[in-house]
Motif scaffolding. Structure first.
Motif, PDB file in Angstrom:
ATOM      1  N   VAL A   1       8.672  15.564   1.998  1.00 41.95           N
ATOM      2  CA  VAL A   1       8.491  14.136   1.768  1.00 41.95           C
ATOM      3  C   VAL A   1       9.629  13.666   0.871  1.00 41.95           C
ATOM      4  N   VAL A   2      10.064  12.411   1.061  1.00 39.63           N
ATOM      5  CA  VAL A   2      11.114  11.851   0.216  1.00 39.63           C
ATOM      6  C   VAL A   2      10.650  10.513  -0.348  1.00 39.63           C
ATOM      7  N   LEU A   3      10.897  10.311  -1.651  1.00 33.76           N
ATOM      8  CA  LEU A   3      10.662   9.026  -2.300  1.00 33.76           C
ATOM      9  C   LEU A   3      12.002   8.320  -2.423  1.00 33.76           C
TER      10      LEU A   3
ATOM     11  N   ARG B   1       2.386  -6.738 -14.675  1.00 34.76           N
ATOM     12  CA  ARG B   1       1.052  -6.610 -14.080  1.00 34.76           C
ATOM     13  C   ARG B   1       0.603  -5.164 -13.971  1.00 34.76           C
ATOM     14  N   GLU B   2       1.564  -4.233 -13.995  1.00 38.08           N
ATOM     15  CA  GLU B   2       1.246  -2.807 -13.965  1.00 38.08           C
ATOM     16  C   GLU B   2       2.199  -2.060 -14.882  1.00 38.08           C
ATOM     17  N   THR B   3       1.857  -0.805 -15.157  1.00 38.65           N
ATOM     18  CA  THR B   3       2.699   0.034 -16.003  1.00 38.65           C
ATOM     19  C   THR B   3       3.435   1.055 -15.148  1.00 38.65           C
ATOM     20  N   VAL B   4       4.443   1.700 -15.742  1.00 42.76           N
ATOM     21  CA  VAL B   4       5.144   2.784 -15.058  1.00 42.76           C
ATOM     22  C   VAL B   4       4.158   3.860 -14.641  1.00 42.76           C
ATOM     23  N   GLN B   5       3.206   4.142 -15.518  1.00 43.30           N
ATOM     24  CA  GLN B   5       2.230   5.196 -15.243  1.00 43.30           C
ATOM     25  C   GLN B   5       1.292   4.828 -14.091  1.00 43.30           C
ATOM     26  N   SER B   6       0.823   3.584 -14.052  1.00 40.80           N
ATOM     27  CA  SER B   6      -0.116   3.195 -12.992  1.00 40.80           C
ATOM     28  C   SER B   6       0.574   3.153 -11.633  1.00 40.80           C
ATOM     29  N   VAL B   7       1.813   2.643 -11.606  1.00 39.57           N
ATOM     30  CA  VAL B   7       2.558   2.642 -10.343  1.00 39.57           C
ATOM     31  C   VAL B   7       2.886   4.073  -9.942  1.00 39.57           C
ATOM     32  N   GLY B   8       3.248   4.911 -10.921  1.00 40.97           N
ATOM     33  CA  GLY B   8       3.520   6.316 -10.630  1.00 40.97           C
ATOM     34  C   GLY B   8       2.311   7.012 -10.023  1.00 40.97           C
ATOM     35  N   GLN B   9       1.128   6.713 -10.553  1.00 44.47           N
ATOM     36  CA  GLN B   9      -0.085   7.313 -10.005  1.00 44.47           C
ATOM     37  C   GLN B   9      -0.325   6.838  -8.573  1.00 44.47           C
ATOM     38  N   SER B  10      -0.021   5.580  -8.289  1.00 45.27           N
ATOM     39  CA  SER B  10      -0.170   5.058  -6.924  1.00 45.27           C
ATOM     40  C   SER B  10       0.793   5.754  -5.965  1.00 45.27           C
TER      41      SER B  10
ATOM     42  N   PHE C   1       1.962   8.787  -6.351  1.00 48.35           N
ATOM     43  CA  PHE C   1       1.457  10.157  -6.188  1.00 48.35           C
ATOM     44  C   PHE C   1       0.342  10.204  -5.149  1.00 48.35           C
ATOM     45  N   GLU C   2      -0.538   9.206  -5.184  1.00 47.44           N
ATOM     46  CA  GLU C   2      -1.618   9.137  -4.206  1.00 47.44           C
ATOM     47  C   GLU C   2      -1.052   8.878  -2.804  1.00 47.44           C
ATOM     48  N   GLU C   3       0.007   8.062  -2.743  1.00 50.46           N
ATOM     49  CA  GLU C   3       0.635   7.780  -1.452  1.00 50.46           C
ATOM     50  C   GLU C   3       1.265   9.038  -0.870  1.00 50.46           C
ATOM     51  N   ILE C   4       1.854   9.863  -1.714  1.00 51.07           N
ATOM     52  CA  ILE C   4       2.427  11.132  -1.246  1.00 51.07           C
ATOM     53  C   ILE C   4       1.359  11.962  -0.555  1.00 51.07           C
ATOM     54  N   LYS C   5       0.192  12.057  -1.158  1.00 54.08           N
ATOM     55  CA  LYS C   5      -0.890  12.855  -0.572  1.00 54.08           C
ATOM     56  C   LYS C   5      -1.385  12.245   0.736  1.00 54.08           C
ATOM     57  N   SER C   6      -1.475  10.911   0.786  1.00 55.50           N
ATOM     58  CA  SER C   6      -1.907  10.247   2.020  1.00 55.50           C
ATOM     59  C   SER C   6      -0.904  10.470   3.143  1.00 55.50           C
TER      60      SER C   6
ATOM     61  N   SER D   1       1.330  12.844   3.294  1.00 51.35           N
ATOM     62  CA  SER D   1       1.347  14.272   3.612  1.00 51.35           C
ATOM     63  C   SER D   1       0.183  14.668   4.502  1.00 51.35           C
ATOM     64  N   SER D   2      -0.883  13.883   4.466  1.00 51.86           N
ATOM     65  CA  SER D   2      -2.057  14.148   5.300  1.00 51.86           C
ATOM     66  C   SER D   2      -1.995  13.449   6.652  1.00 51.86           C
ATOM     67  N   GLY D   3      -0.928  12.665   6.879  1.00 51.17           N
ATOM     68  CA  GLY D   3      -0.767  12.055   8.201  1.00 51.17           C
ATOM     69  C   GLY D   3      -0.477  10.583   8.244  1.00 51.17           C
ATOM     70  N   LYS D   4      -0.649   9.854   7.143  1.00 51.66           N
ATOM     71  CA  LYS D   4      -0.350   8.423   7.145  1.00 51.66           C
ATOM     72  C   LYS D   4       1.129   8.217   7.443  1.00 51.66           C
ATOM     73  N   LEU D   5       1.445   7.295   8.352  1.00 52.79           N
ATOM     74  CA  LEU D   5       2.828   7.033   8.716  1.00 52.79           C
ATOM     75  C   LEU D   5       3.486   6.075   7.723  1.00 52.79           C
ATOM     76  N   THR D   6       4.756   6.334   7.424  1.00 49.53           N
ATOM     77  CA  THR D   6       5.527   5.435   6.583  1.00 49.53           C
ATOM     78  C   THR D   6       6.155   4.353   7.463  1.00 49.53           C
ATOM     79  N   LYS D   7       6.653   3.298   6.821  1.00 46.71           N
ATOM     80  CA  LYS D   7       7.268   2.209   7.575  1.00 46.71           C
ATOM     81  C   LYS D   7       8.494   2.703   8.356  1.00 46.71           C
ATOM     82  N   SER D   8       9.292   3.575   7.751  1.00 43.96           N
ATOM     83  CA  SER D   8      10.492   4.066   8.440  1.00 43.96           C
ATOM     84  C   SER D   8      10.131   4.909   9.655  1.00 43.96           C
ATOM     85  N   GLU D   9       9.006   5.628   9.599  1.00 45.04           N
ATOM     86  CA  GLU D   9       8.556   6.395  10.767  1.00 45.04           C
ATOM     87  C   GLU D   9       8.098   5.456  11.874  1.00 45.04           C
ATOM     88  N   ILE D  10       7.346   4.443  11.507  1.00 44.62           N
ATOM     89  CA  ILE D  10       6.836   3.491  12.499  1.00 44.62           C
ATOM     90  C   ILE D  10       7.981   2.800  13.227  1.00 44.62           C
ATOM     91  N   LEU D  11       9.049   2.513  12.494  1.00 46.29           N
ATOM     92  CA  LEU D  11      10.202   1.823  13.075  1.00 46.29           C
ATOM     93  C   LEU D  11      11.237   2.789  13.660  1.00 46.29           C
TER      94      LEU D  11
END
Length: 389
Positions: free
Chosen positions: A301-303, A347-356, A358-363, A365-375
């Motif tokens: 996965v790449v961020l 509206r958010e902190t570095v930590q809260s966005v970072g946690q989001s 991290f959760e996106e990485i797991k999603s 990694s479990s199969g959710k498609l990214t925008k670049s994959e869809i396109l």
């Protein structure tokens, strides 16, 4: 089992874990890329890429391209590989296939010259690919710990918000991943010039400290050989328009993607990390070339953070695009997966966005498609370090 530390991945014969289940049509020479593309159009579940490499390369330049081909084929996101060559090129398909086959994954070779031309090659490769895709479809996802992930990090089209929002948030994710036992790759050597001392101070041994300064010196030296002082030649026009005043300012922001973890090692382009934790890969700052290098090094996965906006993706690894500011996120929603501009807005902190993230990485990694994959943003480019002969 702590479900917060697990995702659903594909276990490979060599024990590694993939987050995608691709059958890769790998052209070892530019002459074979169009045939490879035709196969992907015929057979669902296959991926490939266009490039201009594979012949009249020598020495370390040959070695690096060969290592990249093999590394892409070995990436855990790839179930099996059809190595497609011309027949007379420098990078022989059989040599690449032999190295990939050591992992235990299915590998076949097809040669345009041996098959008597393009049309028969496409037909034969498509038959092999169809069977391989069906076999791949029988592999089921299973729970895998995040410690088995290698996550690449990069920033492209940076702006004044990059070092304040998305990059620090990615750094927070890097620390979370390292703490969980995983690996984070920091890259873009040219975009760390001016911040190298900060990373050297976190190196775990003297040899890594030496390599930090050695690679920075080499990057500057390559520019000087062309009559350019890279410290005055960067940022690019887009970075300047985005509010960055100097390369050092850009580098200090880029370095925050590394978080605060110790720097375990500095590896060459397209090499696989030998240690867990934070790893620096020596790559150029060019988005596609560094992305390819990290994927060839095993990143599943790449961020990718961006302030100006870019559609960049990979045929092998899902790329999660993170906007550094809300206006760009709103204008390029079709390309952006997450918005870190909320940090700038308070509206958010570095930590809260970072946690989001991290959760996106797991999603993902479990199969959710990214925008670049869809396109279908299947970008690929190898860092050439020598001339073509």
């Amino acid at each position: 089992m702590d479900n917060q530390q697990y995702f659903m991945g594909y276990r490979r014969p060599d024990g590694k874990v993939g987050v995608r289940n691709h059958v890769l049509i790998l052209p070892t020479i530019t002459c074979a890329t169009q045939a490879a593309q035709q196969v992907t159009q015929l057979v669902h579940g296959t991926v490939s890429f266009i490039h201009q490499h594979g012949c009249t390369q020598v020495g370390v330049d040959y070695d690096q391209t060969f290592r990249t081909y093999v590394g892409v084929g070995l990436n855990p996101n790839v179930y099996g590989v059809i190595v497609l060559g011309l027949g007379c090129e420098t990078h022989q398909a059989r040599s690449v296939a032999e190295e990939i086959a050591k992992s235990g994954k299915p590998v076949e070779t097809v040669s345009i010259q041996e098959n008597g031309g393009t049309l028969q090659t496409i037909a034969n490769a498509a038959k092999i690919a169809a069977k391989m895709v069906q076999d791949a479809s029988a592999i089921m996802r299973e729970p895998c710990h995040v410690s088995e992930l290698i996550v690449g990090t990069e920033c492209g089209g940076s702006d004044a918000c990059s070092g304040l929002s998305a990059n620090p948030a990615v750094g927070y994710v890097s620390d979370l991943l390292v703490k969980a036992g995983g690996t984070a790759i920091l890259a873009e050597t040219t975009e760390l010039i001016g911040a190298e001392h900060l990373l050297a101070n976190r190196a775990v041994d003297d040899r890594t400290v030496e390599r930090v300064y050695e690679k920075i010196k080499q990057a500057e030296g390559r520019a000087l050989m062309m009559g350019i002082d890279i410290r005055t030649g960067n940022p690019t026009p887009g970075n300047i328009a985005g509010g960055l005043s100097s390369l050092e300012e850009k580098s200090l922001g880029a370095a925050t993607k590394s978080g605060t973890s110790p720097l375990q090692e500095l590896i060459d382009y397209a090499e696989t990390p030998t240690k867990k934790g934070l790893v620096w890969m020596d790559t150029p700052g060019q988005d596609i070339e560094q992305l390819t290098g990290m994927v060839a090094g095993g990143a599943q996965v790449v961020l990718f953070t961006t302030g100006r906006g870019t559609p960049t993706g990979s045929p092998i690894a899902p790329v999660i695009k993170i906007s550094t500011n809300t206006p760009m996120f709103n204008s390029m929603r079709e390309n952006m997966d997450l918005n870190a501009g909320t940090i700038i807005e308070g509206r958010e902190t570095v930590q809260s966005v970072g946690q989001s993230i991290f959760e996106e990485i797991k999603s993902v990694s479990s199969g959710k498609l990214t925008k670049s994959e869809i396109l279908k943003q299947n970008d690929f480019g190898i860092w050439r370090i020598g001339p073509t002969f």
